[in-house]
Design an enzyme around this catalytic site. Structure first.
Site, PDB file in Angstrom:
ATOM      1  N   SER A 254       0.839  -1.190   0.000  1.00  0.00           N
ATOM      2  CA  SER A 254       0.000   0.000   0.000  1.00  0.00           C
ATOM      3  C   SER A 254       0.875   1.242   0.000  1.00  0.00           C
ATOM      4  O   SER A 254       2.095   1.157   0.066  1.00  0.00           O
ATOM      5  CB  SER A 254      -0.919  -0.011   1.228  1.00  0.00           C
ATOM      6  OG  SER A 254      -0.131   0.093   2.394  1.00  0.00           O
ATOM      7  N   LYS A 255       0.221   2.360  -0.055  1.00  0.00           N
ATOM      8  CA  LYS A 255       0.897   3.659  -0.186  1.00  0.00           C
ATOM      9  C   LYS A 255       2.077   3.836   0.752  1.00  0.00           C
ATOM     10  O   LYS A 255       3.072   4.458   0.402  1.00  0.00           O
ATOM     11  CB  LYS A 255      -0.102   4.788   0.091  1.00  0.00           C
ATOM     12  CG  LYS A 255      -1.250   4.823  -0.888  1.00  0.00           C
ATOM     13  CD  LYS A 255      -0.951   5.704  -2.088  1.00  0.00           C
ATOM     14  CE  LYS A 255      -2.201   5.935  -2.898  1.00  0.00           C
ATOM     15  NZ  LYS A 255      -2.059   5.601  -4.299  1.00  0.00           N
ATOM     16  N   ARG A 256       1.927   3.330   1.957  1.00  0.00           N
ATOM     17  CA  ARG A 256       2.981   3.627   2.914  1.00  0.00           C
ATOM     18  C   ARG A 256       4.290   2.917   2.582  1.00  0.00           C
ATOM     19  O   ARG A 256       5.329   3.221   3.151  1.00  0.00           O
ATOM     20  CB  ARG A 256       2.523   3.325   4.336  1.00  0.00           C
ATOM     21  CG  ARG A 256       2.396   1.866   4.700  1.00  0.00           C
ATOM     22  CD  ARG A 256       2.180   1.823   6.226  1.00  0.00           C
ATOM     23  NE  ARG A 256       2.262   0.490   6.780  1.00  0.00           N
ATOM     24  CZ  ARG A 256       1.225  -0.311   6.889  1.00  0.00           C
ATOM     25  NH1 ARG A 256       0.042   0.049   6.422  1.00  0.00           N
ATOM     26  NH2 ARG A 256       1.368  -1.492   7.455  1.00  0.00           N
ATOM     27  N   GLY A 258       5.412   2.940  -0.544  1.00  0.00           N
ATOM     28  CA  GLY A 258       5.954   3.617  -1.719  1.00  0.00           C
ATOM     29  C   GLY A 258       4.871   3.704  -2.781  1.00  0.00           C
ATOM     30  O   GLY A 258       3.691   3.601  -2.475  1.00  0.00           O
TER      31      GLY A 258
END
Length: 488
Positions: A254-256, A258
């Site tokens: 997920s976004k966290r 990258g």
RNA sequence: GGCUCGUUCGUCAAGAGGUUAAGACACCGCCCUUUCACGGCGGGUUCACGGGUUCGAAUCCCGUACGAGUCACCA
């Protein structure tokens, strides 16, 4: 032998997660490696989550990576339409047929009742099959009164269902684990699960390829195929792509972790070919362990038995390396073309020797978006300290650097043809005269020209790109800086 | 929590009863060299744990641990 047909069936969310892209890629590869057909079908049955322009993101992504669908909303095909909202009316009759055969039933339970089942200490955990045994008279009566309803699949209460997955092998689930899932929602749209089965059958899909989050719900699908008397497809469930957290734990990418979207990765300076190549290797390995592949190469080498069962962590380092391999493998012209937006970003007005620039950048760049930062010093000499002239390995210090620059400046002033070759010959004549090693002369020249210790390319290339006037200006600035430092 | 699946260097992974357990990325060292990069060479307690089966297990079986997925009128 039946023609292999796979389908990519994304929901138009406006975002192409790399996991989705990999699924599309494997579906494409499975079809194309056996001369089959790859179909694009848009699954937009969730009317609450429609996103404007989201379908274009899907087309654009596939186009950029070179995955071409044989059938789909835009290109048509014999099994259209390929958008589920346009197929809406096809599903209800199938559900009604199931009701008639006792494989499904109308359910009139309200949202509130359903919610209450999962509240408090008597939480039931799922649907309690309240309407399953409603008599036909009752159901007809409620239907006639216009009471909102859904249609639910009637799951067997006892026994178990077994199926074979091409990756995970034989899997058995107790039927008691299966809920009476909804087939038709109260808004008249089919659920994903139901539309999927109907469409896959109607479109003659032979291989259902999807993430392994669907593994445990596959028996529900099979029960549907059986209820209709349809032939089961081959299931290919794919391991998940994960990300590594700061604390060392692992979770769904997920976004966290990258960038996780295809377009995010492109913005980060990764080439579509490299992204596809990397993604192909995440969870699949060819027999001979080859690592660099074109799409066509993947088609030729792909086989389902190379798909791994265990989840894999998305490794940005390896993607970066692979991207560098692609960048280095191209011709100078191709590289310059890709780098030009960055060149123009830093030098909107000026033209430099872009070929020379590319030749020093190409072996060093791993992501296109690094370029602007790497060449910034050509435009403006950074503030730097005289200490940079001191380098042990090159045997330079504050004193002899003065000597080196004082030797270099006049010969460069006399140089008329400002090419890398001429600069090279001119400058490299000096160390011999001064009886020092090449590095002793070139280190201070490069520091004065660039104002930093680490630069792409060496002193000669940098001077060539800078041009005569700017070179001399910078070398003189360096000389002054050194004299100043020596005074103190 | 129930159910399902998984576990080989930090990461991607090869491996299918007998291998010195490949390769790649990353990391470290050396070489090349005009800094960096490229390139070359070299390096490292890797089969989760415990029991079996077997002459012999990373490979087969059973447990345990850990991880993940799933249990929606989302897909």
């Amino acid at each position: 032998m039946k023609e292999v047909r796979t389908r990519f069936a994304p929901s138009p969310t406006g975002f192409m997660h790399v996991g989705n892209l990999r699924t599309a890629l494997y579906e494409y590869l499975i079809a194309k490696s056996s001369n089959g057909k790859f179909v694009l079908r848009i699954e937009d049955t969730d009317q609450e989550r429609l996103v404007e322009g989201a379908v274009d993101v899907i087309y654009d992504t596939l186009k950029q990576v070179g995955i071409v669908h044989d059938e789909g909303p835009d290109v048509g095909g014999p099994y259209g339409p390929y958008v589920q909202s346009q197929r809406k009316d096809m599903y209800l009759p199938y559900a009604q047929e199931l009701v008639k055969n006792g494989k499904a039933y109308y359910c009139f339970c309200t949202k509130e009742r359903l919610d209450s089942l999962n509240e408090g200490e008597n939480a039931f955990g799922g649907y309690d099959r309240h309407c399953r045994d409603l008599s036909q008279e009752e159901a007809d009566k409620l239907l006639k009164e216009g009471v909102p309803y859904v249609i639910r699949q009637k799951m067997p209460i006892t026994g178990s269902t077994t199926f074979v997955d091409a990756v995970y092998g034989e899997i058995t689930i107790e039927n008691s684990e299966l809920e009476d899932q909804i087939l038709i929602k109260s808004d008249g749209y089919p659920t994903y699960n139901f539309a999927n089965v109907i469409d896959d059958h109607l479109m003659n899909i032979t291989h259902v390829v999807r993430g392994c989050e669907y593994l445990t719900s596959t028996p529900k699908y099979n029960l549907l195929y059986e209820a209709f008397g349809w032939e089961l497809p081959t299931y290919v469930h794919l391991p998940m792509i994960m990300g590594k957290n700061e604390d060392g734990s692992v979770s769904k990418l997920s976004k966290r972790h990258g960038s996780t979207g295809f377009s995010d990765l492109v913005n980060d300076g990764y080439l579509p070919e490299a992204i596809i190549n990397y993604i192909a290797l995440l969870g699949w390995c060819p027999k001979d362990n080859q690592e660099v592949f074109t799409l066509q190469g993947l088609v030729e080498h792909f086989s389902i038995d190379g798909i791994s069962k265990s989840q894999s962590i998305f490794d940005y380092d390896k993607l970066t390396w692979l991207n560098g391999e692609y960048l280095r493998a191209m011709t100078l012209e191709q590289f310059t073309q890709l780098a030009m937006p960055s060149y123009k970003q830093v030098f909107p007005q000026t033209d430099l020797n872009w070929d020379l620039m590319s030749s020093i950048l190409q072996p060093r760049v791993t992501q296109l978006n690094q370029i602007a930062d790497m060449i910034g010093f050509f435009k403006e000499l950074p503030e730097y300290s005289a200490e940079l002239f001191v380098n042990k390995k090159s045997k330079t210090n504050l004193e002899n650097s003065v000597t080196m620059l004082e030797a270099a400046i006049p010969v460069l002033e006399r140089l008329d043809t400002w090419t890398a070759e001429a600069i090279h010959d001119t400058l490299l004549a000096l160390p011999e005269q001064l009886e020092v090693k090449n590095g002793t002369l070139l280190w201070p020249v490069r520091i004065a020209a660039a104002g930093m210790t680490v630069t792409p390319g060496g002193a000669i290339e940098i001077l060539a790109i800078l041009g005569k006037d700017e070179t001399l200006r910078r070398l003189n600035i360096g000389l002054e800086k050194l004299k100043e430092a020596n005074k103190e």
